[in-house]
Design a protein around this motif. Structure first.
Motif, mmCIF file in Angstrom:
data_model
loop_
_atom_site.group_PDB
_atom_site.id
_atom_site.type_symbol
_atom_site.label_atom_id
_atom_site.label_comp_id
_atom_site.label_asym_id
_atom_site.label_seq_id
_atom_site.Cartn_x
_atom_site.Cartn_y
_atom_site.Cartn_z
ATOM 1 N N ILE A 239 3.352 10.156 29.566
ATOM 2 C CA ILE A 239 3.470 8.917 30.325
ATOM 3 C C ILE A 239 3.251 7.692 29.446
ATOM 4 C CG2 ILE A 239 2.406 7.587 32.214
ATOM 5 C CD1 ILE A 239 1.877 10.365 33.553
ATOM 6 N N ARG A 240 2.414 7.840 28.413
ATOM 7 C CA ARG A 240 2.157 6.724 27.492
ATOM 8 C C ARG A 240 2.525 7.137 26.067
ATOM 9 N NH1 ARG A 240 -3.757 4.359 28.425
ATOM 10 N NH2 ARG A 240 -4.389 6.526 27.999
ATOM 11 N N PRO A 241 3.811 7.372 25.802
ATOM 12 C CA PRO A 241 4.211 7.894 24.484
ATOM 13 C C PRO A 241 3.888 6.951 23.329
ATOM 14 C CG PRO A 241 6.129 7.173 25.741
ATOM 15 C CD PRO A 241 4.972 7.155 26.683
ATOM 16 N N ARG A 242 3.719 5.658 23.605
ATOM 17 C CA ARG A 242 3.364 4.708 22.548
ATOM 18 C C ARG A 242 1.859 4.423 22.513
ATOM 19 N NH1 ARG A 242 8.203 2.495 24.592
ATOM 20 N NH2 ARG A 242 9.901 2.481 23.072
ATOM 21 N N GLY A 243 1.097 5.109 23.348
ATOM 22 C CA GLY A 243 -0.347 4.903 23.388
ATOM 23 C C GLY A 243 -1.046 5.538 22.209
ATOM 24 N N GLY A 244 -2.300 5.167 22.040
ATOM 25 C CA GLY A 244 -3.065 5.667 20.903
ATOM 26 C C GLY A 244 -3.194 7.176 20.877
ATOM 27 N N PHE A 245 -3.458 7.793 22.038
ATOM 28 C CA PHE A 245 -3.611 9.247 22.057
ATOM 29 C C PHE A 245 -2.318 9.943 21.651
ATOM 30 C CE2 PHE A 245 -2.970 13.306 24.182
ATOM 31 C CZ PHE A 245 -4.046 14.019 23.693
ATOM 32 N N ALA A 246 -1.193 9.524 22.219
ATOM 33 C CA ALA A 246 0.089 10.149 21.913
ATOM 34 C C ALA A 246 0.444 9.994 20.436
ATOM 35 C CB ALA A 246 1.190 9.560 22.786
ATOM 36 N N GLN A 247 0.189 8.805 19.876
ATOM 37 C CA GLN A 247 0.495 8.577 18.467
ATOM 38 C C GLN A 247 -0.384 9.431 17.561
ATOM 39 O OE1 GLN A 247 3.041 6.439 17.272
ATOM 40 N NE2 GLN A 247 3.599 6.553 19.430
ATOM 41 N N ASP A 248 -1.676 9.523 17.878
ATOM 42 C CA ASP A 248 -2.586 10.355 17.079
ATOM 43 C C ASP A 248 -2.192 11.823 17.159
ATOM 44 O OD1 ASP A 248 -4.017 8.156 16.338
ATOM 45 O OD2 ASP A 248 -5.659 8.467 17.766
ATOM 46 N N ARG A 249 -1.823 12.267 18.345
ATOM 47 C CA ARG A 249 -1.408 13.666 18.496
ATOM 48 C C ARG A 249 -0.154 13.943 17.666
ATOM 49 N NH1 ARG A 249 0.421 16.587 24.155
ATOM 50 N NH2 ARG A 249 -1.698 17.414 24.271
ATOM 51 N N ALA A 250 0.801 13.020 17.718
ATOM 52 C CA ALA A 250 2.051 13.205 16.955
ATOM 53 C C ALA A 250 1.755 13.273 15.451
ATOM 54 C CB ALA A 250 3.017 12.077 17.262
ATOM 55 N N ARG A 251 0.844 12.431 14.965
ATOM 56 C CA ARG A 251 0.489 12.451 13.535
ATOM 57 C C ARG A 251 -0.191 13.760 13.159
ATOM 58 N NH1 ARG A 251 -0.317 6.776 14.268
ATOM 59 N NH2 ARG A 251 -2.444 7.080 14.994
ATOM 60 N N ARG A 252 -1.110 14.228 14.016
ATOM 61 C CA ARG A 252 -1.783 15.494 13.736
ATOM 62 C C ARG A 252 -0.802 16.646 13.669
ATOM 63 N NH1 ARG A 252 -5.525 13.473 17.519
ATOM 64 N NH2 ARG A 252 -4.722 14.895 19.114
ATOM 65 N N ARG A 253 0.145 16.666 14.592
ATOM 66 C CA ARG A 253 1.130 17.737 14.629
ATOM 67 C C ARG A 253 2.071 17.671 13.440
ATOM 68 N NH1 ARG A 253 2.583 18.351 21.135
ATOM 69 N NH2 ARG A 253 0.583 19.337 21.670
ATOM 70 N N ALA A 254 2.397 16.446 12.998
ATOM 71 C CA ALA A 254 3.266 16.304 11.832
ATOM 72 C C ALA A 254 2.567 16.818 10.577
ATOM 73 C CB ALA A 254 3.655 14.831 11.665
ATOM 74 N N LEU A 255 1.269 16.525 10.467
ATOM 75 C CA LEU A 255 0.519 16.992 9.309
ATOM 76 C C LEU A 255 0.345 18.503 9.325
ATOM 77 C CD1 LEU A 255 -2.276 14.249 9.159
ATOM 78 C CD2 LEU A 255 -0.430 14.622 7.498
ATOM 79 N N ALA A 256 0.219 19.070 10.518
ATOM 80 C CA ALA A 256 0.055 20.521 10.630
ATOM 81 C C ALA A 256 1.340 21.248 10.233
ATOM 82 C CB ALA A 256 -0.349 20.893 12.045
#
Length: 256
Positions: A239-256
């Motif tokens: 629901i908040r794809p540009r929110g802080g949680f979504a962005q942090d999750r995307a970065r974590r997944r990219a690093l993984a």
């Protein structure tokens, strides 16, 4: 979309009648009350009154389409939202009775604030402000925010215990960004959701909540719930794809 259910008590029927009399004054009173009966799943207003006077009044699913359809048959074009808002106010009143420290901004009194002259609020001033915030829970805007909260929480999984990461303040921000609709398809959100209306919706739906105090012992306005943090995390990212949680999750997944 949400599903709203209310107990069909005599006071509930009277509150809905009063709200619709105020909001739909152009509709004949006899048609309004008959439409209320249809909107609460009964064949007539007489049947609704009889059901409400039972020792254990039934719980009805609020159906705006049936309410509006009856009025349309009698020459009145009325949006179902009128009926949902009136019924939502009934649900909110029941929650306020069950949670006497609930108000539009959350729970309790909190720390005394400063007055314009720099002095701290007295306990009498705090209580007067608290009562004002309680009254704000009964307006049309609050009713719509309550319905937006129901729409979001319909997608949340209940757990056995109260979990961290399920705070009402986080959930209220997710709810106010949620592109939801009334059951008939009319837009409902995204729009503002006060913390207290998210709390009210959660209590109405049967979720348990845990309250807190701050480091000075004053009431904290937020609560946590017996809800799945995993589901809430997924909703937040959706629901908040540009929110802080979504962005942090995307970065974590990219690093993984």
């Amino acid at each position: 979309m949400f599903v709203l259910r209310i107990s069909v008590t005599p006071s509930a029927v009277e509150h809905i009648k009063a709200e619709l009399t105020r909001g739909l004054a152009e509709v004949k009173s006899s048609h309004r009350v008959e439409a209320i009966g249809r909107g609460l799943g009964l064949r007539s207003y007489a049947a609704l009154r009889a059901a409400s006077q039972q020792p254990a009044p039934p719980t009805a699913t609020v159906t705006g389409a049936a309410f509006a359809s009856y009025l349309k048959e009698h020459g009145f074009q009325v949006e179902p939202a009128h009926f949902y808002r009136a019924a939502a106010q009934v649900a909110i009143r029941r929650v306020l009775d069950a949670v006497p420290r609930l108000h539009i901004h959350g729970l309790g009194f909190g720390r005394p604030q400063r007055n314009a002259d720099g002095t701290r609020q007295t306990s009498q001033q705090q209580y007067a402000e608290f009562l004002e915030h309680r009254q704000e829970c009964l307006g049309e805007d609050a009713a719509e925010a309550f319905l937006r909260s129901l729409a979001l929480l319909a997608r949340v999984k209940e757990t056995k215990t109260v979990r961290s990461g399920t705070g009402s303040y986080r959930l209220k921000h997710i709810a106010e960004n949620y592109a939801c609709t009334y059951p008939e398809g009319a837009p409902l959100g995204p729009d503002y959701v006060p913390n207290g209306m998210l709390l009210a919706a959660a209590v109405h739906m049967g979720f348990k909540h845990k309250t807190y105090v701050d480091d000075l012992g004053y009431d904290a306005p937020n609560a946590t719930f017996n809800m799945s943090k995993t589901v809430i995390d997924d909703l937040d990212a959706e629901i908040r794809p540009r929110g802080g949680f979504a962005q942090d999750r995307a970065r974590r997944r990219a690093l993984a």
